[in-house]
Design an enzyme around this catalytic site. Structure first.
Site, PDB file in Angstrom:
ATOM      1  N   ARG A 176     109.807 111.588 110.032  1.00 32.51           N
ATOM      2  CA  ARG A 176     108.903 110.640 110.686  1.00 32.51           C
ATOM      3  C   ARG A 176     107.695 110.349 109.801  1.00 32.51           C
ATOM      4  NH1 ARG A 176     103.651 109.793 111.951  1.00 32.51           N
ATOM      5  NH2 ARG A 176     103.453 112.023 112.406  1.00 32.51           N
ATOM      6  N   ASP A 177     106.821 111.323 109.651  1.00 37.31           N
ATOM      7  CA  ASP A 177     105.576 111.084 108.931  1.00 37.31           C
ATOM      8  C   ASP A 177     105.827 110.789 107.464  1.00 37.31           C
ATOM      9  OD1 ASP A 177     102.875 110.814 108.603  1.00 37.31           O
ATOM     10  OD2 ASP A 177     102.453 112.946 108.503  1.00 37.31           O
ATOM     11  N   HIS A 219      98.154 120.205 110.955  1.00 39.42           N
ATOM     12  CA  HIS A 219      98.916 119.216 110.190  1.00 39.42           C
ATOM     13  C   HIS A 219      98.070 118.917 108.953  1.00 39.42           C
ATOM     14  CE1 HIS A 219     101.539 115.527 109.840  1.00 39.42           C
ATOM     15  NE2 HIS A 219     100.492 115.156 109.111  1.00 39.42           N
ATOM     16  N   HIS A 238      97.349 117.857 104.827  1.00 41.97           N
ATOM     17  CA  HIS A 238      97.735 117.019 103.697  1.00 41.97           C
ATOM     18  C   HIS A 238      97.209 117.637 102.408  1.00 41.97           C
ATOM     19  CE1 HIS A 238      98.779 112.933 105.721  1.00 41.97           C
ATOM     20  NE2 HIS A 238      99.091 113.935 106.511  1.00 41.97           N
ATOM     21  N   CYS A 285      99.268 108.456 105.489  1.00 39.01           N
ATOM     22  CA  CYS A 285      98.841 107.736 106.692  1.00 39.01           C
ATOM     23  C   CYS A 285      98.665 106.272 106.350  1.00 39.01           C
ATOM     24  CB  CYS A 285      97.533 108.290 107.244  1.00 39.01           C
ATOM     25  SG  CYS A 285      96.908 107.379 108.674  1.00 39.01           S
ATOM     26  N   ASN A 304     101.669 114.820 102.663  1.00 44.64           N
ATOM     27  CA  ASN A 304     101.669 116.016 103.496  1.00 44.64           C
ATOM     28  C   ASN A 304     101.927 117.236 102.609  1.00 44.64           C
ATOM     29  OD1 ASN A 304     101.884 115.193 106.582  1.00 44.64           O
ATOM     30  ND2 ASN A 304     103.132 113.739 105.426  1.00 44.64           N
TER      31      ASN A 304
END
Length: 303
Positions: A16-17, A207, A209, A240, A249
């Site tokens: 997803r991300d 979460h 990065h 993002c 990430n």
């Protein structure tokens, strides 16, 4: 070091991300990535996002990807949702775990989902209620928790207040998102400590990065505070779309490698995960930033 947990749960967010920041990847390739990740020992995989296709076209095939995945009963698959409509779609499609986001930064929240944080939290209350009525777990992610590219420094008490409100609304867990890679070990200690003072029993994850090279240091700082849940992305995919320059990430294989050095169990087969990272690299057609993918673990010796 006495607070270091004996076991850590890693949630893989690459499908997803990670992929939402790449040129569109074929649906079948997304399914392949999810299923390959499921062979590594990872027990949580964020699979898709039910956002409007005009906002993030890379996620337009969320329902098709999910329908194509051969689910394993031992794995928790989750979906990110932006609002009540997205939550309804995810729950209707059979997800048992969803995440919804509020940014601690007013500017970032307005650019991301066109609401103020307060308006988002009002809507999140409805999402949590809908999820619980359906027997679905809901995590609230507080984005830009360590700083905003538009507003800069955010007061710790402001970030904590949004997280506390999420818990009070019934969120099953809270995740602090370093959306722009502005975190550092002192910031991690300050925010985690302040939140723990406010809601010691809440389930917390981070979460992180690696935008500015502090991702693994931030994980280590949180680990030594007892945090036992982290998001990570295979190969270091991700970023993002609403935060300029916020690529990267933390790489799942780098997280596993570091945690193993601490003697912390993850249940993940690092060698197999590196094979999947190489697959992810081929699927996106570019070199991924993971240093462990490039160099291998320290136990890999030269001939």
């Amino acid at each position: 070091m006495s607070d270091v947990p004996s076991r850590v749960v890693l949630r893989e967010v690459g499908p997803r991300d990670g992929l939402q920041n790449e040129p569109p990847v074929a649906t079948a390739d997304k399914v392949t990535l999810v299923e390959e990740l499921a062979t590594t020992g990872l027990l949580e995989i964020e699979t898709v996002s039910y956002v409007h296709p005009r906002a993030i076209p890379q996620m337009a095939d969320a329902a098709e990807v999910w329908a194509g995945v051969r689910q394993r009963p031992e794995i928790t698959y989750s979906a990110l949702v932006p609002n009540l409509v997205g939550a309804q779609r995810a729950i209707s499609d059979g997800f048992t775990d969803i995440e919804v986001v509020v940014s601690a930064s007013r500017t970032h929240n307005l650019r991301n989902i066109r609401r103020t944080p307060e308006e988002s939290l009002d809507g999140i209350g409805e999402v949590v209620a809908l999820a619980h009525d359906a027997g679905v777990r809901c995590q609230v992610i507080v984005a830009t928790a360590f700083g905003c590219p538009y507003e800069g420094e955010l007061p710790t008490d402001q970030v904590v207040a949004y997280a506390v409100r999420a818990v009070d609304l019934g969120a099953d867990s809270v995740c602090f998102g370093d959306t722009t890679g502005m975190g550092s070990p002192p910031r991690v200690r300050r925010l985690v400590g302040s939140f723990r003072d406010a809601r010691a029993d809440a389930v917390l994850s981070l979460h992180l990065h690696d935008t500015r090279g502090t991702g693994m240091a931030n994980l280590a700082a949180a680990l030594e505070l007892g945090v036992d849940r982290f998001d990570a992305s295979v190969g270091g995919l991700g970023g993002c779309p609403y935060a300029p320059g916020a690529s990267g990430n933390i790489a799942t294989e780098e997280a596993v490698y570091l945690l193993e050095e601490y003697g912390v169990e993850t249940g993940v087969d690092l060698d197999r995960l590196l094979e999947v990272a190489a697959i992810a690299q081929r699927l996106v057609g570019r070199e991924l930033p993971s240093r462990v993918l490039t160099a291998g673990p320290r136990t890999r010796l030269s001939n």
